[in-house]
Design an enzyme around this catalytic site. Sequence first.
Site, PDB file in Angstrom:
ATOM      1  N   LYS A 107     110.687  65.436  86.665  1.00 35.61           N
ATOM      2  CA  LYS A 107     110.932  64.271  85.807  1.00 35.61           C
ATOM      3  C   LYS A 107     111.461  64.745  84.477  1.00 35.61           C
ATOM      4  O   LYS A 107     111.183  65.865  84.046  1.00 35.61           O
ATOM      5  CB  LYS A 107     109.620  63.518  85.565  1.00 35.61           C
ATOM      6  N   ASN A 222     114.815  47.056  86.064  1.00 31.94           N
ATOM      7  CA  ASN A 222     115.433  47.185  87.388  1.00 31.94           C
ATOM      8  C   ASN A 222     114.429  46.865  88.507  1.00 31.94           C
ATOM      9  O   ASN A 222     114.731  46.108  89.423  1.00 31.94           O
ATOM     10  CB  ASN A 222     116.004  48.601  87.543  1.00 31.94           C
TER      11      ASN A 222
HETATM   12  N1  GLU Z   1     112.942  57.162  88.694  1.00 32.17           N
HETATM   13  C1  GLU Z   1     112.710  56.751  90.040  1.00 32.17           C
HETATM   14  C2  GLU Z   1     111.280  57.039  90.442  1.00 32.17           C
HETATM   15  O1  GLU Z   1     110.391  57.106  89.630  1.00 32.17           O
HETATM   16  C3  GLU Z   1     113.735  57.312  90.992  1.00 32.17           C
HETATM   17  C4  GLU Z   1     113.823  58.799  91.051  1.00 32.17           C
HETATM   18  C5  GLU Z   1     115.017  59.315  91.824  1.00 32.17           C
HETATM   19  O2  GLU Z   1     115.790  58.506  92.324  1.00 32.17           O
HETATM   20  O3  GLU Z   1     115.158  60.526  91.878  1.00 32.17           O
HETATM   21  O4  GLU Z   1     110.975  57.119  91.589  1.00 32.17           O
END
Ligand code: GLU
Length: 417
Positions: A107, A222
Site C-alpha cells: 500500500k 468510488n
Molecule cells: N485500493 C484497492 C483496495 O484496497 C484496490 C487495490 C488494487 O487494485 O491493487 O483493495
Amino acid sequence: METNKPNPFEIAQRQLDEAAAILKLDPAVHELLRWPIRELHVSLPVKMDDGTTKVFHGFRVQYNDARGPTKGGLRFHPDETIDTVRALAAWMTWKTAVVDIPLGGGKGGIICNPKEMSAGELERLCRAYVRQVGRIIGLEKDVPAPDVYTTPQMMAWMMDEFSFMQGYNEFGVITGKPLALGGSAGRGDATARGGIYTLREAGKVLGIDLKGATAAVQGYGNAGSFGQSLGEELLGLKTVAVSDSRGGIYSSKGLDYKQVMAFKRETGSVVGFPGADTITNEELLELDVTVLMPSALENVITEANADKIRAKITVELANGPTTPEADHILHDRGVYVIPDFLCNAGGVTVSYFEMVQNAYDYYWDEELVHERLDRKMTTAFHAVHKMATERNVHNRLAAYLVAVNRVAEAVRLRGWA
Ligand code: GLU
C-alpha cells in the site's frame, strides 16, 4: 488530527495474532507476517501554482510478497500515517490471498489534501512520488492502484512517469488506469460489484430475500456510490440513506442513485439533496435497515456503537471499518459481517485481470471481466463462510484463517521460515 482513534496497524496485528493462535502458526512465520517485509518513506518537493515549493511526505509499504509481487492502492489523505499504510498493506496481503490471486500485499500513501490542490499540483505530486518509489515498484515487484482520493487520471500520470524512467512503456506497473491506456473494462465499479456479489451469496446462505430490502451506504466515493447503484441494479436493494464526509441524507421512500450522483457531482456533497432529511454519519450507521455498507474509512463501527447497529448484514466496502471489539459484539448479536478484505477484494481482482491483459496486450470485454470476477468472489465467499461455520468463529476471523494459511504455506514452501 484525531489522536484517540485506535491505531489500525495494532488492530491488523491483533487480528493476525488471533488467527495465528487458532492455526498454531509456527512462531517465526507468525513474526514474519506481523511486519512489513520492507517500506520506503519519501519526501516530495512539489512546485505549487503560487510559485512556492511544498514538501509532501509519503510512503510505500510492501508487506509480503511470498505469493507474488506486492499489490495495493495509493491513498491521498491529510490524516495518512505510516501505521495506516502498514495496516492497509497487511490487509492487502490477506485480500489477494483470500481471492487466491498470485500477488502479495502492499500500500502507498501521501499526506495531502487533494481537495485543496489544482490538477497541475496533483500531477506534479504524482510524478514526484513515482520518481522516488520508482526504484521499488514495477510489474514484477509492486503494482500500485487507486484508493481513497486517487483516480484513473493519476494512475495515467504515474504510469507515464515510470515509463519515461524505464525508457519504454510499462502499462502494467500500475492498475486502475483509464481504458485508453491499458485499463481494464469493469475496473471502475469492480470493488462495489465484487461486494454486491458477496452480498448476493450471503442472502442465499442466510435465507434473506434482498429484493426490495433496505440499505444504507456510509461514504459516497468510488466504492459507496457504486455500492448503491449496483445494489439496486443487481439485487433490487432500496437505498434509504447515503452519506459522505460532510454528512448524510435519508428518505424512507428510497434515494434515486442517478439523481444523488448528479447532485454530488454538481455540489461536491450529497448533503442538501432535495426531498431528503439530513442525518449524521453516526445516525446512518444505526439505521434500522437490512444492509449497511460502510464504504469510507477505518474504525467507524467500534465498541461504542456496535450494540446499536440494527442492520442484518454489513457489507464492508471500506478497509478496516470495524474494530476487533465491535466484531465480537456484532457476532454475538447475530449481525452477519462480510469482512473488508473479502468484501472489497473485487477491486484488486480486476486489477489483477488488468495486469494479465497488459502482459498479453490482449483485452477482454466487460462481460468476461464480470463473469471471472463473480467466480472469484463467489468462491472466496463460500470458502470463508464454510470456515466460519465449521470453526464457529466470526467471519473476519474465518477470512483470516483462509488467507493466512495460504500466505504461510507460501512462506514455508519458499524456505523463509
Ligand atoms: N485500493 C484497492 C483496495 O484496497 C484496490 C487495490 C488494487 O487494485 O491493487 O483493495
